[in-house]
Design an enzyme around this catalytic site. Sequence first.
Site, PDB file in Angstrom:
ATOM      1  N   HIS A 137      25.550  32.392  -0.838  1.00 27.20           N
ATOM      2  CA  HIS A 137      24.869  33.376  -1.252  1.00 27.20           C
ATOM      3  C   HIS A 137      25.501  33.645  -2.745  1.00 27.20           C
ATOM      4  O   HIS A 137      26.258  34.812  -2.988  1.00 27.20           O
ATOM      5  CB  HIS A 137      24.958  34.374  -0.651  1.00 27.20           C
ATOM      6  N   GLN A 174      25.042  37.224  -4.625  1.00 25.15           N
ATOM      7  CA  GLN A 174      25.723  38.278  -4.009  1.00 25.15           C
ATOM      8  C   GLN A 174      27.312  38.199  -4.582  1.00 25.15           C
ATOM      9  O   GLN A 174      28.029  39.203  -4.896  1.00 25.15           O
ATOM     10  CB  GLN A 174      25.771  37.768  -2.607  1.00 25.15           C
ATOM     11  N   ASP A 213      30.638  41.075   6.944  1.00 25.31           N
ATOM     12  CA  ASP A 213      29.301  40.733   6.797  1.00 25.31           C
ATOM     13  C   ASP A 213      28.885  40.841   8.302  1.00 25.31           C
ATOM     14  O   ASP A 213      29.777  40.763   9.392  1.00 25.31           O
ATOM     15  CB  ASP A 213      29.084  39.475   6.262  1.00 25.31           C
ATOM     16  N   CYS A 216      28.049  43.166   2.048  1.00 30.76           N
ATOM     17  CA  CYS A 216      26.807  42.711   1.138  1.00 30.76           C
ATOM     18  C   CYS A 216      25.521  43.396   1.623  1.00 30.76           C
ATOM     19  O   CYS A 216      24.734  43.600   0.912  1.00 30.76           O
ATOM     20  CB  CYS A 216      26.692  41.189   1.600  1.00 30.76           C
ATOM     21  N   ARG A 231      24.597  43.695  -7.988  1.00 29.64           N
ATOM     22  CA  ARG A 231      23.731  42.545  -7.895  1.00 29.64           C
ATOM     23  C   ARG A 231      22.901  42.427  -8.866  1.00 29.64           C
ATOM     24  O   ARG A 231      22.384  41.160  -9.514  1.00 29.64           O
ATOM     25  CB  ARG A 231      23.048  42.429  -6.521  1.00 29.64           C
ATOM     26  N   ARG A 247      14.914  31.923  -1.566  1.00 34.12           N
ATOM     27  CA  ARG A 247      15.608  32.311  -0.486  1.00 34.12           C
ATOM     28  C   ARG A 247      15.298  31.393   0.774  1.00 34.12           C
ATOM     29  O   ARG A 247      14.011  31.493   0.987  1.00 34.12           O
ATOM     30  CB  ARG A 247      15.572  33.916  -0.129  1.00 34.12           C
TER      31      ARG A 247
HETATM   32  N1   CP Z   1      22.792  41.374   0.520  1.00 36.14           N
HETATM   33  C1   CP Z   1      21.533  40.994   0.306  1.00 36.14           C
HETATM   34  O1   CP Z   1      21.402  39.817   0.030  1.00 36.14           O
HETATM   35  O2   CP Z   1      20.583  41.847   1.019  1.00 36.14           O
HETATM   36  P1   CP Z   1      19.095  41.255   1.418  1.00 36.14           P
HETATM   37  O3   CP Z   1      19.188  40.575   2.493  1.00 36.14           O
HETATM   38  O4   CP Z   1      18.408  43.072   1.941  1.00 36.14           O
HETATM   39  O5   CP Z   1      18.489  40.707   0.175  1.00 36.14           O
HETATM   40  N1  NVA Z   2      25.071  36.398   6.193  1.00 37.39           N
HETATM   41  C1  NVA Z   2      23.830  37.068   5.944  1.00 37.39           C
HETATM   42  C2  NVA Z   2      23.780  37.769   4.769  1.00 37.39           C
HETATM   43  C3  NVA Z   2      22.417  38.610   4.557  1.00 37.39           C
HETATM   44  C4  NVA Z   2      22.249  39.068   3.112  1.00 37.39           C
HETATM   45  C5  NVA Z   2      22.826  36.348   6.548  1.00 37.39           C
HETATM   46  O1  NVA Z   2      22.596  35.007   6.162  1.00 37.39           O
HETATM   47  O2  NVA Z   2      21.787  36.878   7.118  1.00 37.39           O
END
Ligand code: CP
Ligand code: NVA
Length: 331
Positions: A143, A146, A237, A280, A308, A116
């Site tokens: 993502h 997701q 989101d 998400c 997921r 990440r």
């Molecule tokens: N949806 C998602 O990726 O959640 P987190 O940021 O908690 O991993």
């Molecule tokens: N769009 C959000 C998704 C979190 C899972 C972010 O990038 O923070």
Amino acid sequence: MPDIMTEPTTTTSSGMPTSLLSSAQLDTTTIEAVLDLAAKMRSDWPAPKRTLENRAIALVFEKPSLRTRTSFDIGLSRLGATVSYLDQSASPLGDRESIKDFTMTLERYADAIVARVRRHSALVEMERHASVPIVNALSDLEHPCQALGDALTIRTVYGRLKGVKVAYIGDGNNVCNSLMLTMAAMGATVTIVAPSAYEPEPSILSLARERAEEAGGAVHLRTDPDAIAAHDVVYTDTWVSMGSESERDERVEAFQRYRVTKDSMNRASVGGKCPSFMHCLPAFRGVEVDDEVMDGPGSLVYEQAENRMHAQNALLTMLLSTNTHKNGANP
Ligand code: CP
Ligand code: NVA
């Protein structure tokens, strides 16, 4: 298309890419295969086949996470893998040592690297130097894990993806980009409803439209919040993604008309049937979505969180069975 997406990526003869950085790397057949295996693994849960016995997976996180971290950790462990978590939040990739050295060291221990990252370009750089699969666990651009879990959720509820009408309302962000690319490839109709300053990346939008055309679906872009009318699924989101916190006030103001409320869900109904609601997570209750919707009968948010894990388990199983790599052994 942004340069970061045009980097060469390898695909095996099975159609499975060697790494997963972007949802654009998965074609219709491959997505279908991942979802089929994920559904099988879900039905076998909590004792799925131990497909990753003797494998080691590194989880590298520059940003916080509940779902992604835990679902990879517990999910892959149940498949027999050893999982090692590296918290890079205090030491962004490339700061302490080059991304090349970081990756080429880590792959001596791990059979795959799940990362990440703040910047998508860091994933591209990792992939350039890696001989093991790199998996995007969220970047500023996409993502993809997701989106696989979300496709599994929608397919489970509607029995298909082709022809399902999905409205994504809010910020044209990483989640939106991957959802659009994945659902378009499966022949869904996707309507993105966003204020004009927050539309998805144009090159990703046009790629999604090409994929939709090939698969018999469609991708529409609208600014009017009422454009969520007559959809099977309404997805939103956060308006303030990780990394854009300094823009919070202007974003909250810009998105006010895009909040998902009980009224807007009623307006989105098809033939009197209220649509499903997806997010998400993490959600900011009372900001982009009201409690009544999050907790309402059509809410799929916790199914998404579970799916997921099954989608990722299937993905890693397939990536590690189709790719030949060093597996930590010196030649
Ligand atoms: N949806 C998602 O990726 O959640 P987190 O940021 O908690 O991993
Ligand atoms: N769009 C959000 C998704 C979190 C899972 C972010 O990038 O923070």
